[in-house]
Motif scaffolding. Structure first.
Motif, PDB file in Angstrom:
ATOM      1  N   ARG A  50       5.940  -6.934  -3.084  1.00 39.46           N
ATOM      2  CA  ARG A  50       6.313  -5.518  -3.168  1.00 39.46           C
ATOM      3  C   ARG A  50       5.475  -4.824  -4.228  1.00 39.46           C
ATOM      4  NH1 ARG A  50      10.591  -3.861  -0.388  1.00 39.46           N
ATOM      5  NH2 ARG A  50      12.044  -5.420   0.390  1.00 39.46           N
ATOM      6  N   THR A  51       5.145  -3.563  -3.941  1.00 43.58           N
ATOM      7  CA  THR A  51       4.446  -2.752  -4.930  1.00 43.58           C
ATOM      8  C   THR A  51       5.418  -2.423  -6.054  1.00 43.58           C
ATOM      9  OG1 THR A  51       5.043  -0.663  -3.897  1.00 43.58           O
ATOM     10  CG2 THR A  51       2.974  -1.695  -3.162  1.00 43.58           C
ATOM     11  N   ARG A  52       4.873  -1.847  -7.110  1.00 46.87           N
ATOM     12  CA  ARG A  52       5.707  -1.480  -8.258  1.00 46.87           C
ATOM     13  C   ARG A  52       6.819  -0.512  -7.862  1.00 46.87           C
ATOM     14  NH1 ARG A  52       2.471   0.048 -13.582  1.00 46.87           N
ATOM     15  NH2 ARG A  52       1.478   1.311 -12.014  1.00 46.87           N
ATOM     16  N   CYS A  53       6.570   0.342  -6.866  1.00 41.95           N
ATOM     17  CA  CYS A  53       7.593   1.316  -6.449  1.00 41.95           C
ATOM     18  C   CYS A  53       8.480   0.777  -5.317  1.00 41.95           C
ATOM     19  CB  CYS A  53       6.941   2.631  -6.034  1.00 41.95           C
ATOM     20  SG  CYS A  53       5.958   2.512  -4.532  1.00 41.95           S
ATOM     21  N   GLY A  54       8.286  -0.493  -4.914  1.00 39.49           N
ATOM     22  CA  GLY A  54       9.171  -1.107  -3.932  1.00 39.49           C
ATOM     23  C   GLY A  54       8.653  -1.166  -2.510  1.00 39.49           C
ATOM     24  N   ARG A  55       7.451  -0.692  -2.229  1.00 45.34           N
ATOM     25  CA  ARG A  55       6.873  -0.725  -0.869  1.00 45.34           C
ATOM     26  C   ARG A  55       6.584  -2.168  -0.506  1.00 45.34           C
ATOM     27  NH1 ARG A  55       5.561  -0.039   4.126  1.00 45.34           N
ATOM     28  NH2 ARG A  55       3.937   1.414   4.715  1.00 45.34           N
ATOM     29  N   GLU A  56       7.121  -2.623   0.636  1.00 41.99           N
ATOM     30  CA  GLU A  56       6.918  -4.002   1.064  1.00 41.99           C
ATOM     31  C   GLU A  56       5.517  -4.190   1.646  1.00 41.99           C
ATOM     32  OE1 GLU A  56       9.054  -7.581   3.583  1.00 41.99           O
ATOM     33  OE2 GLU A  56       9.731  -5.528   3.902  1.00 41.99           O
ATOM     34  N   LEU A  57       4.872  -5.277   1.238  1.00 42.45           N
ATOM     35  CA  LEU A  57       3.526  -5.609   1.696  1.00 42.45           C
ATOM     36  C   LEU A  57       3.502  -7.018   2.254  1.00 42.45           C
ATOM     37  CD1 LEU A  57       1.476  -4.498  -1.447  1.00 42.45           C
ATOM     38  CD2 LEU A  57       1.954  -3.140   0.586  1.00 42.45           C
ATOM     39  N   VAL A  58       2.564  -7.251   3.164  1.00 43.84           N
ATOM     40  CA  VAL A  58       2.272  -8.601   3.629  1.00 43.84           C
ATOM     41  C   VAL A  58       0.783  -8.822   3.377  1.00 43.84           C
ATOM     42  CG1 VAL A  58       2.162 -10.167   5.603  1.00 43.84           C
ATOM     43  CG2 VAL A  58       4.073  -8.560   5.393  1.00 43.84           C
ATOM     44  N   LEU A  59       0.465  -9.832   2.589  1.00 42.34           N
ATOM     45  CA  LEU A  59      -0.936 -10.165   2.338  1.00 42.34           C
ATOM     46  C   LEU A  59      -1.405 -11.163   3.387  1.00 42.34           C
ATOM     47  CD1 LEU A  59      -0.979 -10.634  -1.547  1.00 42.34           C
ATOM     48  CD2 LEU A  59      -1.514  -8.586  -0.221  1.00 42.34           C
ATOM     49  N   GLN A  60      -2.508 -10.846   4.036  1.00 45.27           N
ATOM     50  CA  GLN A  60      -3.164 -11.747   4.991  1.00 45.27           C
ATOM     51  C   GLN A  60      -4.657 -11.704   4.693  1.00 45.27           C
ATOM     52  OE1 GLN A  60      -2.031 -10.567   8.980  1.00 45.27           O
ATOM     53  NE2 GLN A  60      -0.038 -11.528   8.792  1.00 45.27           N
ATOM     54  N   LEU A  61      -4.984 -12.034   3.439  1.00 42.38           N
ATOM     55  CA  LEU A  61      -6.355 -11.923   2.966  1.00 42.38           C
ATOM     56  C   LEU A  61      -7.140 -13.202   3.233  1.00 42.38           C
ATOM     57  CD1 LEU A  61      -5.408 -10.198  -0.373  1.00 42.38           C
ATOM     58  CD2 LEU A  61      -6.462  -9.123   1.604  1.00 42.38           C
ATOM     59  N   PRO A  62      -8.457 -13.085   3.373  1.00 48.23           N
ATOM     60  CA  PRO A  62      -9.280 -14.278   3.588  1.00 48.23           C
ATOM     61  C   PRO A  62      -9.141 -15.240   2.412  1.00 48.23           C
ATOM     62  CG  PRO A  62     -10.592 -12.264   3.779  1.00 48.23           C
ATOM     63  CD  PRO A  62      -9.234 -11.870   3.307  1.00 48.23           C
ATOM     64  N   ARG A  63      -9.174 -16.520   2.706  1.00 48.69           N
ATOM     65  CA  ARG A  63      -9.104 -17.543   1.661  1.00 48.69           C
ATOM     66  C   ARG A  63     -10.308 -17.394   0.744  1.00 48.69           C
ATOM     67  NH1 ARG A  63      -4.074 -19.159   2.468  1.00 48.69           N
ATOM     68  NH2 ARG A  63      -3.673 -19.924   4.538  1.00 48.69           N
ATOM     69  N   GLY A  64     -10.143 -17.766  -0.491  1.00 51.86           N
ATOM     70  CA  GLY A  64     -11.247 -17.671  -1.445  1.00 51.86           C
ATOM     71  C   GLY A  64     -10.728 -17.476  -2.843  1.00 51.86           C
ATOM     72  N   ARG A  65     -11.451 -16.694  -3.604  1.00 51.10           N
ATOM     73  CA  ARG A  65     -11.125 -16.481  -5.011  1.00 51.10           C
ATOM     74  C   ARG A  65      -9.824 -15.693  -5.171  1.00 51.10           C
ATOM     75  NH1 ARG A  65     -12.260 -11.275  -6.030  1.00 51.10           N
ATOM     76  NH2 ARG A  65     -13.714 -10.230  -4.658  1.00 51.10           N
ATOM     77  N   ALA A  66      -9.243 -15.826  -6.347  1.00 50.66           N
ATOM     78  CA  ALA A  66      -8.012 -15.113  -6.674  1.00 50.66           C
ATOM     79  C   ALA A  66      -8.278 -13.611  -6.721  1.00 50.66           C
ATOM     80  CB  ALA A  66      -7.489 -15.581  -8.028  1.00 50.66           C
TER      81      ALA A  66
END
Length: 169
Positions: A50-66
């Motif tokens: 969740r963002t700081r204001c509460g917006r729900e997110l789903v991360l589906q980012l490419p594997r790799g660095r942090a």
């Protein structure tokens, strides 16, 4: 469960699915949410948050660095960035000494324990741990609890980093 008096007839917003990273800051007027993550959370590139204001997110980012603090994320390649990653404050230990050799020895011993370290000129930072605090104090180092963002070194096998602090190589 939401009490009936507080229930809304509006449908809940669908989570924002972020698939693209490493973008430029969005143009003015576009949505911009802040995603505040700990150092460990910045290594997870998939999952719900969740963002700081509460917006729900789903991360589906490419594997790799942090994820890096200040990095921008978007839903699709070519779209404007909508979320900026921020390093969340964490409970840390700030380790200092007037003796640079003592500080170097501490870094060596912590490294042998595979402790994540943030290294600055004249100080080390690590996640709070009472056992390690005692060990460091016993070695004559000044150990102070600190609440701050944590940006540990990526290690010998990690990718190049772009921390805010300066290294004299």
């Amino acid at each position: 469960m939401v009490p009936p008096a507080m229930a809304s007839s509006e449908p809940a917003a669908q989570p924002l699915v972020l698939c693209c990273r490493g973008l430029a800051a969005p143009v003015a007027g576009g949505p911009a949410w802040v995603l505040s993550l700990t150092a460990e959370e910045r290594t997870r590139l998939r999952g719900r948050c969740r963002t700081r204001c509460g917006r729900e997110l789903v991360l589906q980012l490419p594997r790799g660095r942090a994820l890096e603090p200040g990095e921008w994320l978007a839903e699709q390649p070519g779209e404007a960035a909508v979320v900026q990653v921020q390093a969340a404050p964490e409970a840390l230990l700030q380790v200092r000494s007037g003796d640079s050799l003592a500080l170097l020895e501490a870094a060596y011993h912590l490294g042998n324990r595979h402790v994540a370290l943030e290294i600055h000129s004249g100080e080390l930072r690590l996640l709070q741990d009472p056992v390690l605090a005692h060990l460091l104090e016993h070695r004559g180092l000044q150990v102070v609890p600190l609440q701050a963002p944590f940006q540990p070194e990526s290690g010998a096998y990690g990718s190049a980093h772009s921390h805010h602090h300066h290294h004299d190589h």
